[in-house]
Design a protein around this motif. Structure first.
Motif, PDB file in Angstrom:
ATOM      1  N   MET A   1      -7.919  -8.267 -16.106  1.00 58.70           N
ATOM      2  CA  MET A   1      -8.918  -8.128 -15.072  1.00 58.70           C
ATOM      3  C   MET A   1     -10.247  -8.609 -15.629  1.00 58.70           C
ATOM      4  O   MET A   1     -10.569  -8.366 -16.784  1.00 58.70           O
ATOM      5  N   ASP A   2     -11.003  -9.282 -14.789  1.00 59.25           N
ATOM      6  CA  ASP A   2     -12.370  -9.620 -15.166  1.00 59.25           C
ATOM      7  C   ASP A   2     -13.312  -9.190 -14.035  1.00 59.25           C
ATOM      8  O   ASP A   2     -12.870  -8.690 -13.003  1.00 59.25           O
ATOM      9  N   LEU A  56      -5.647  -4.133 -15.975  1.00 60.04           N
ATOM     10  CA  LEU A  56      -4.788  -5.276 -15.689  1.00 60.04           C
ATOM     11  C   LEU A  56      -4.620  -5.393 -14.189  1.00 60.04           C
ATOM     12  O   LEU A  56      -4.560  -4.376 -13.483  1.00 60.04           O
ATOM     13  N   VAL A  57      -4.539  -6.615 -13.692  1.00 62.72           N
ATOM     14  CA  VAL A  57      -4.252  -6.837 -12.279  1.00 62.72           C
ATOM     15  C   VAL A  57      -2.971  -7.645 -12.144  1.00 62.72           C
ATOM     16  O   VAL A  57      -2.636  -8.449 -13.013  1.00 62.72           O
ATOM     17  N   GLY A  60      -1.007 -11.996  -6.612  1.00 65.36           N
ATOM     18  CA  GLY A  60      -0.089 -12.492  -5.595  1.00 65.36           C
ATOM     19  C   GLY A  60      -0.696 -13.709  -4.926  1.00 65.36           C
ATOM     20  O   GLY A  60      -1.709 -14.253  -5.393  1.00 65.36           O
ATOM     21  N   ASP A  61      -0.105 -14.114  -3.824  1.00 61.30           N
ATOM     22  CA  ASP A  61      -0.597 -15.282  -3.085  1.00 61.30           C
ATOM     23  C   ASP A  61      -2.047 -15.125  -2.634  1.00 61.30           C
ATOM     24  O   ASP A  61      -2.774 -16.097  -2.506  1.00 61.30           O
ATOM     25  N   ARG A  62      -2.455 -13.883  -2.410  1.00 59.81           N
ATOM     26  CA  ARG A  62      -3.806 -13.632  -1.892  1.00 59.81           C
ATOM     27  C   ARG A  62      -4.744 -13.053  -2.946  1.00 59.81           C
ATOM     28  O   ARG A  62      -5.742 -12.427  -2.627  1.00 59.81           O
ATOM     29  N   GLY A  63      -4.430 -13.246  -4.218  1.00 58.86           N
ATOM     30  CA  GLY A  63      -5.265 -12.713  -5.298  1.00 58.86           C
ATOM     31  C   GLY A  63      -4.684 -11.406  -5.813  1.00 58.86           C
ATOM     32  O   GLY A  63      -3.481 -11.169  -5.711  1.00 58.86           O
ATOM     33  N   PRO A  64      -5.539 -10.514  -6.369  1.00 59.52           N
ATOM     34  CA  PRO A  64      -5.039  -9.254  -6.913  1.00 59.52           C
ATOM     35  C   PRO A  64      -4.345  -8.398  -5.843  1.00 59.52           C
ATOM     36  O   PRO A  64      -4.862  -8.230  -4.737  1.00 59.52           O
ATOM     37  N   TYR A  90      -2.537   1.508  -8.808  1.00 63.26           N
ATOM     38  CA  TYR A  90      -2.527   1.357  -7.357  1.00 63.26           C
ATOM     39  C   TYR A  90      -2.038  -0.026  -6.982  1.00 63.26           C
ATOM     40  O   TYR A  90      -2.341  -1.011  -7.664  1.00 63.26           O
ATOM     41  N   ILE A  91      -1.298  -0.087  -5.896  1.00 60.44           N
ATOM     42  CA  ILE A  91      -0.742  -1.320  -5.352  1.00 60.44           C
ATOM     43  C   ILE A  91      -1.212  -1.440  -3.908  1.00 60.44           C
ATOM     44  O   ILE A  91      -1.338  -0.434  -3.205  1.00 60.44           O
ATOM     45  N   THR A  92      -1.452  -2.651  -3.448  1.00 58.59           N
ATOM     46  CA  THR A  92      -1.767  -2.867  -2.041  1.00 58.59           C
ATOM     47  C   THR A  92      -0.685  -2.167  -1.211  1.00 58.59           C
ATOM     48  O   THR A  92       0.507  -2.426  -1.422  1.00 58.59           O
TER      49      THR A  92
END
Length: 165
Positions: A1-2, A56-57, A60-64, A90-92
């Motif tokens: 992650m940044d 850490l992230v 996916g296709d749409r970012g984190p 946590y997950i979307t």
């Protein structure tokens, strides 16, 4: 992650809380959570000098689409081995059950092991059955430690879980 991931991570965390804790944490608390407030706190935390946690992230296709934060254990442990702690995972919400959490947790475990930790601990709300099942399938077991947190006047119990790395 940044630092560029902070807004996305805050969205994942706030939406994750609102989905995972519905019916557990008072609705007033969940409704008061905002991505903007969370991102502000996360920016301060992320830029702290000497911070020992890792973030850490999962992309996916749409970012984190997932986030895990871990580091040294923050609570007293009865055993002498070096213990790390998963502070947050946590997950979307619409992507739950697709292995993202398991992948992040596995990478966190690998990094903790690489840092010399022999075990990992985490805290989970006792009423959060879905999370408890997930952690149990990942090798965690409740170790008997409990603590209470108060959300809008309601006391909720957390259980400490632990696994050997």
């Amino acid at each position: 992650m940044d630092a560029a991931d902070i807004e996305a991570v805050s969205t994942i965390r706030v939406r994750g809380w609102q989905a995972a804790y519905a019916g557990i944490v008072p609705r007033t608390h969940l409704d008061a959570m905002t991505v903007e407030d969370d991102a502000g706190r996360r920016r301060q935390w992320f830029s702290r000098p000497g911070r020992t946690s890792r973030d850490l992230v999962a992309l996916g296709d749409r970012g984190p689409v997932g986030w895990i934060c871990f580091g040294p254990c923050r609570s007293e442990m009865p055993a002498p081995e070096r213990v790390g702690e998963v502070y947050a995972l946590y997950i979307t919400p619409d992507l739950l059950g697709r292995g993202i959490g398991r992948t992040l947790l596995g990478e966190a475990h690998a990094q903790m092991g690489g840092q010399g930790f022999e075990a990992s601990a985490l805290w989970v709300l006792s009423d959060n059955q879905r999370a408890r099942r997930f952690y149990e399938r990942s090798g965690y077991r409740a170790d008997g430690a409990v603590r209470d947190d108060v959300y809008d006047g309601i006391t909720l119990t957390e259980l400490r879980y632990r696994c050997v790395l």
